[in-house]
Design a protein around this motif. Structure first.
Motif, PDB file in Angstrom:
ATOM      1  N   ASN B 100      39.127  40.722  38.357  1.00  0.00           N
ATOM      2  CA  ASN B 100      37.886  40.350  37.687  1.00  0.00           C
ATOM      3  C   ASN B 100      38.131  40.244  36.175  1.00  0.00           C
ATOM      4  OD1 ASN B 100      38.062  42.991  36.843  1.00  0.00           O
ATOM      5  ND2 ASN B 100      35.916  43.481  37.290  1.00  0.00           N
ATOM      6  N   GLY B 101      37.085  39.944  35.430  1.00  0.00           N
ATOM      7  CA  GLY B 101      37.217  39.687  33.998  1.00  0.00           C
ATOM      8  C   GLY B 101      37.928  40.781  33.226  1.00  0.00           C
ATOM      9  N   THR B 102      37.667  42.046  33.565  1.00  0.00           N
ATOM     10  CA  THR B 102      38.285  43.149  32.839  1.00  0.00           C
ATOM     11  C   THR B 102      39.664  43.486  33.395  1.00  0.00           C
ATOM     12  OG1 THR B 102      37.247  44.746  34.309  1.00  0.00           O
ATOM     13  CG2 THR B 102      36.048  44.205  32.298  1.00  0.00           C
ATOM     14  N   GLY B 103      40.003  42.901  34.527  1.00  0.00           N
ATOM     15  CA  GLY B 103      41.307  43.156  35.131  1.00  0.00           C
ATOM     16  C   GLY B 103      41.364  44.453  35.915  1.00  0.00           C
ATOM     17  N   GLU B 104      40.218  45.147  36.046  1.00  0.00           N
ATOM     18  CA  GLU B 104      40.207  46.461  36.700  1.00  0.00           C
ATOM     19  C   GLU B 104      40.043  46.365  38.213  1.00  0.00           C
ATOM     20  OE1 GLU B 104      36.991  47.980  34.516  1.00  0.00           O
ATOM     21  OE2 GLU B 104      38.230  48.801  32.916  1.00  0.00           O
ATOM     22  N   VAL B 105      39.323  45.338  38.651  1.00  0.00           N
ATOM     23  CA  VAL B 105      39.036  45.227  40.076  1.00  0.00           C
ATOM     24  C   VAL B 105      39.885  44.118  40.691  1.00  0.00           C
ATOM     25  CG1 VAL B 105      37.228  44.836  41.802  1.00  0.00           C
ATOM     26  CG2 VAL B 105      36.665  45.973  39.650  1.00  0.00           C
ATOM     27  N   ASP B 106      40.550  44.452  41.784  1.00  0.00           N
ATOM     28  CA  ASP B 106      41.301  43.441  42.516  1.00  0.00           C
ATOM     29  C   ASP B 106      40.584  43.173  43.835  1.00  0.00           C
ATOM     30  OD1 ASP B 106      44.643  42.561  42.592  1.00  0.00           O
ATOM     31  OD2 ASP B 106      43.309  42.152  44.264  1.00  0.00           O
ATOM     32  N   LEU B 107      40.384  41.883  44.128  1.00  0.00           N
ATOM     33  CA  LEU B 107      39.675  41.475  45.339  1.00  0.00           C
ATOM     34  C   LEU B 107      40.416  41.847  46.608  1.00  0.00           C
ATOM     35  CD1 LEU B 107      38.306  37.818  45.263  1.00  0.00           C
ATOM     36  CD2 LEU B 107      37.065  39.909  45.775  1.00  0.00           C
ATOM     37  N   GLY B 108      41.737  41.974  46.528  1.00  0.00           N
ATOM     38  CA  GLY B 108      42.546  42.204  47.727  1.00  0.00           C
ATOM     39  C   GLY B 108      42.591  40.976  48.614  1.00  0.00           C
ATOM     40  N   ALA B 109      42.379  39.811  47.992  1.00  0.00           N
ATOM     41  CA  ALA B 109      42.269  38.569  48.754  1.00  0.00           C
ATOM     42  C   ALA B 109      43.643  38.023  49.143  1.00  0.00           C
ATOM     43  CB  ALA B 109      41.525  37.527  47.937  1.00  0.00           C
ATOM     44  N   THR B 110      43.645  37.153  50.165  1.00  0.00           N
ATOM     45  CA  THR B 110      44.857  36.450  50.587  1.00  0.00           C
ATOM     46  C   THR B 110      44.580  34.955  50.583  1.00  0.00           C
ATOM     47  OG1 THR B 110      45.501  38.306  51.983  1.00  0.00           O
ATOM     48  CG2 THR B 110      46.562  36.199  52.437  1.00  0.00           C
ATOM     49  N   LEU B 111      45.442  34.216  49.894  1.00  0.00           N
ATOM     50  CA  LEU B 111      45.315  32.761  49.837  1.00  0.00           C
ATOM     51  C   LEU B 111      46.160  32.157  50.955  1.00  0.00           C
ATOM     52  CD1 LEU B 111      44.535  30.112  48.227  1.00  0.00           C
ATOM     53  CD2 LEU B 111      46.660  30.450  46.971  1.00  0.00           C
ATOM     54  N   ASN B 112      45.539  31.351  51.807  1.00  0.00           N
ATOM     55  CA  ASN B 112      46.266  30.698  52.895  1.00  0.00           C
ATOM     56  C   ASN B 112      46.493  29.236  52.570  1.00  0.00           C
ATOM     57  OD1 ASN B 112      46.166  33.005  54.814  1.00  0.00           O
ATOM     58  ND2 ASN B 112      43.962  32.656  54.556  1.00  0.00           N
ATOM     59  N   LEU B 113      47.763  28.853  52.526  1.00  0.00           N
ATOM     60  CA  LEU B 113      48.124  27.453  52.279  1.00  0.00           C
ATOM     61  C   LEU B 113      48.724  26.928  53.573  1.00  0.00           C
ATOM     62  CD1 LEU B 113      49.891  28.111  48.886  1.00  0.00           C
ATOM     63  CD2 LEU B 113      47.839  26.730  49.100  1.00  0.00           C
ATOM     64  N   ASP B 114      47.855  26.539  54.507  1.00  0.00           N
ATOM     65  CA  ASP B 114      48.344  26.126  55.820  1.00  0.00           C
ATOM     66  C   ASP B 114      48.496  24.613  55.909  1.00  0.00           C
ATOM     67  OD1 ASP B 114      48.203  28.777  56.350  1.00  0.00           O
ATOM     68  OD2 ASP B 114      46.382  28.682  57.569  1.00  0.00           O
ATOM     69  N   GLY B 115      49.240  24.189  56.888  1.00  0.00           N
ATOM     70  CA  GLY B 115      49.337  22.765  57.208  1.00  0.00           C
ATOM     71  C   GLY B 115      49.937  21.884  56.136  1.00  0.00           C
TER      72      GLY B 115
END
Lengths: 338, 194
Positions: B100-115
């Motif tokens: 996030n903006g302050t760099g304190e919170v990480d979404l824990g997200a995963t980006l999928n680049l399929d196909g």
């Protein structure tokens, strides 16, 4: 009718403008790098370093950075040890903090430290790195990567996107050193440990696999499963092919799809592996225990301890109030109509 | 009435003119035309990565429940230009986290680049095509994932790895706070022993 035509032509015009903007914003890269091959390069056709070196000497390696952009840029040049990712892939661009215990010569720490290089617009620059070779001869190959990253230009776009992504471009040039022209070292696989682990909010059992020799291990295939001790039932069966391991490296091979944590108990990991198109074979079993704390930790994240109960309570409250208001309005209207 | 038809014609002409303008620009930026056939190895050119996709996930609000965002737009493929080197190449991608903006919170997200679909810039390209894995998952740990690989002797000339918006997704685990998040993707072209 006329209005419709106006709208249509305006729409066509605008959509063209939109397309044009996207083309203009396209993220493209304007620099390239090259390994400047010295006279002791084994194969001159390669685009990376493969050098025959002598113990105790200092080897200079030269990298050419070509900045084709219309403005000057800064580049960070670092050297890393080749390692193996948890996906079983050869990695050249990551800092290895804890090298494998079997490593005899650490190429990364033997090479001159991080350099920041400024290359003016439309110019190329040569960067020299020095590698201090150990007095004692090392077996097989020493493998690493020279990583070149252009500093990101700060263009903080104001945006309303929930997740915005910026791109950065990097190059990695492999550096392979050997002290004998002919390589005779054979890969060797070891199973160092087995234990339950959580990776990125998912539960796995991981087998720590090690290539203890100074040679790349190609075509690694692993066939593995877990059984409860004293049972034949195969749990978390996992097969994976086409993996590659860096010389003297280890990685965490994950079993299962992360969806289910093992209950507290004693288990056995069974693992068969082959490499170099079936030329080498290994077979391992290892006992491990899932304890209360380990199981609890995994289970908490599995059941979604992240549920925000305050939010649920507030939302619930709001819904109850809304229903009450609607009912009240309906009742009032009915009374009025009467 | 006539005036409106004129405007529409202008719009249509613009529609055709724009992609041409875009192409011209990319040739200039690459500094490399493919018009000449040169069988000798060009010692003055390198294997280059010249573009990577800019992915836009739009303005959908992030909530505390788990969600999957699908890309709104992707403007570019991954482009690798190889002037005829035979030692193979590999493109990997990593993310420094979804902060996030302050760099304190990480979404824990995963980006999928399929196909990802390897496509030569020129249809007549005779070299063995590079490959792209059918699924690529980039988490925020900084670990690299292979996205585009040419084996030894493969992937000569200019190759692109094309993604369609429906195959590019972002998995967000439950428990995220509503905020705006940013990530930096590093696309690395590697020349090394495979």
């Amino acid at each position: 009718m006329k209005k419709w035509r106006w709208a249509a032509s305006l729409l066509v015009g605008l959509s063209c403008l939109g397309g044009w903007w996207q083309t203009a914003q396209a993220e493209s890269n304007h620099y390239s790098v090259r390994a400047v091959l010295p006279s002791n390069q084994v194969n001159k056709k390669l685009t990376y370093f493969d050098l025959l070196v002598k113990p105790g000497k200092t080897q200079t390696v030269t990298v050419r950075i070509n900045n084709k952009d219309t403005k000057s840029h800064q580049y960070d040049v670092t050297t890393n040890l080749a390692s193996t990712s948890d996906a079983g892939q050869l990695v050249y661009n990551q800092t290895v903090k804890n090298p494998d215990a079997s490593l005899q010569f650490n190429l990364a720490t033997a090479t001159s430290k991080v350099k920041t290089v400024t290359v003016p617009a439309k110019k190329a620059k040569l960067v020299n790195l020095k590698v201090k070779l150990p007095e004692k001869q090392f077996p097989g190959i020493a493998l690493g990567g020279i990583n070149i990253v252009q500093h990101a230009t700060a263009d903080k776009k104001s945006n309303k996107q929930s997740v915005s992504i910026t791109n950065q471009f990097a190059y990695t040039l492999g550096i392979q050193l050997r002290e004998t022209k002919k390589l005779t070292v054979k890969p060797e696989l070891n199973l160092l440990s087995a234990e339950p682990l959580q990776v990125n909010y998912q539960n796995y059992v991981v087998a720590k696999l090690q290539n203890s020799r100074a040679v790349i291990m190609h075509d690694l295939k692993v066939n593995s499963y877990v059984t409860k001790q004293g049972s034949d039932k195969k749990l978390l069966k996992t097969v994976k092919e086409n993996m590659t391991m860096a010389p003297n490296s280890h990685f965490n091979f994950a079993l299962g799809d992360g969806s289910k944590a093992l209950a507290v108990g004693n288990y056995t990991l069974h693992l068969k592996a082959s490499a170099e198109n079936g030329k080498y074979h290994w077979q391992f079993t290892k006992k491990f225990t899932v304890t209360q704390t380990k199981a609890a930790k995994a289970a908490i994240n599995e059941t979604g301890a992240n549920t925000n109960w305050t939010l649920v309570a507030i939302l619930g409250g709001v819904i109850v109030i809304l229903i009450a208001v609607i009912v009240w309005i309906l009742m009032r209207n009915r009374r009025k109509s009467k | 009435m006539k005036k409106h038809w004129g405007l529409m014609t202008l719009g249509v002409v613009a529609l055709f003119a724009m992609p041409i303008a875009g192409q011209a620009a990319s040739i200039v930026s690459g500094g490399n035309t493919t018009a000449t056939v040169n069988l000798e190895e060009d010692v003055n050119s390198d294997i280059e990565i010249t573009s990577a996709p800019t992915i836009d996930f739009g303005t959908a609000k992030i909530t505390a429940s788990s969600m999957t965002l699908t890309a709104n737009s992707i403007d570019d493929p991954i482009t690798v230009k190889n002037p005829g080197k035979t030692s193979g190449w590999n493109v990997t991608v990593n993310s420094d986290g979804f902060k996030n903006g302050t760099g304190e919170v990480d979404l824990g997200a995963t980006l999928n680049l399929d196909g990802g679909t390897p496509t030569p810039e020129e249809a007549s390209n005779q070299s063995t095509a590079p490959t792209a894995p059918s699924t690529v998952a980039v988490d925020g740990t900084g670990a690299d994932s292979n996205v585009f690989t040419a084996q030894i002797g493969a992937g000569m000339g200019t190759w692109t790895d094309v993604f369609s918006t429906s195959d590019v997704t972002l998995d967000i685990p439950a428990g995220a706070s509503t905020d705006q998040y940013t990530t930096n993707l590093t696309w690395t072209l590697t020349n090394g022993p495979a």
